[in-house]
Enzyme design. Sequence first.
Site, mmCIF file in Angstrom:
data_model
loop_
_atom_site.group_PDB
_atom_site.id
_atom_site.type_symbol
_atom_site.label_atom_id
_atom_site.label_comp_id
_atom_site.label_asym_id
_atom_site.label_seq_id
_atom_site.Cartn_x
_atom_site.Cartn_y
_atom_site.Cartn_z
ATOM 1 N N GLY A 1 -4.183 7.919 -7.305
ATOM 2 C CA GLY A 1 -3.174 7.711 -7.806
ATOM 3 C C GLY A 1 -3.393 7.321 -9.184
ATOM 4 C CG HIS B 1 -1.892 3.397 0.896
ATOM 5 N ND1 HIS B 1 -2.574 3.996 2.286
ATOM 6 C CD2 HIS B 1 -2.554 4.097 -0.045
ATOM 7 C CE1 HIS B 1 -3.442 4.829 1.699
ATOM 8 N NE2 HIS B 1 -3.501 4.812 0.509
ATOM 9 C CD1 TRP B 2 -2.710 0.115 -2.121
ATOM 10 C CD2 TRP B 2 -1.240 -0.911 -3.434
ATOM 11 N NE1 TRP B 2 -2.489 1.127 -3.093
ATOM 12 C CE2 TRP B 2 -1.577 0.510 -3.989
ATOM 13 C CE3 TRP B 2 0.125 -1.423 -3.914
ATOM 14 C CZ2 TRP B 2 -1.112 0.923 -5.301
ATOM 15 C CZ3 TRP B 2 0.538 -0.976 -5.304
ATOM 16 C CH2 TRP B 2 -0.022 0.211 -5.728
#
Length: 282
Positions: A42, A261-262
Amino acid sequence: MTNTTLALNPNDLGRFVQTETYRMHFYEAGAGHPIILLHGSGPGATGWSNFWPNIEHLSATNRVIAVDMPGWGKSDTENDEFGYTHTESLIRFMDELNIEKAALVGNSMGGMTSLITAVKHSDRVSHLITMGAPAPGVNYFGPSDGPSEGLKILFHAYREPTAENMKRLVQIMCFDEEMATDELAQLRSEAALANPAHLESFLNRSFDPSFNTIFPQLSNLEVPSLFIHGRDDRVVGFENSLRLVSLVPNSRMLVLNRCGHWAQIEYPDEFNRTVASFVASN
């Protein structure tokens, strides 16, 4: 979820090391058994932007190193001339820092690097911990055809790294959009725009082709392994970690509901306690 107040300043922790191929930047704190934190992909991903709520807590008991991998942060842009994958870059990085063995903690792409390293260089890995890592296979509970919703937004942000697209990227990574603060989006945006060559490099790169071939070899892995996944991950579905925990013998899985996702950013207190305990007791 917890708002974490930090005493550490990234400007005080940053260092560089020259490996055989790349000049690599990293953040280091603490002493004890090494824990290496490997960020995901990313635009704007760095060791700090991916692990800022974790470094201070984990460094209370361990030597913690959050790396900017080649092509990210302040490290050199990847060069096809070398032909090395992130796995080889990581091993050369460890060699330069005289780290014989470390616990690898990898988010997403960093999880891929951790998995490959654990198979190819198991003697260098004491513990394997991933968050939101991919694993080849068919999804039954989520989409299986084509890139996920989150990956589509990620690639769009690489092609057009505007402030608006960065905000969308941060929002898709988290379950709770309140976690997607303007400050976090700005942190990612500044890191991405600081080195446009990194953005171009990512769009032209291919991930380690050995990942699919090494995947079955995980069944022979003896390294203590922990797979953490957000139940609501819209980038890499939680079924990926189900495949990992079903394959790796000495492993366990932690699923966090209402988490994207984190996991390390959305649930830092639980993540920090879990990782510190896992490394200390295995």
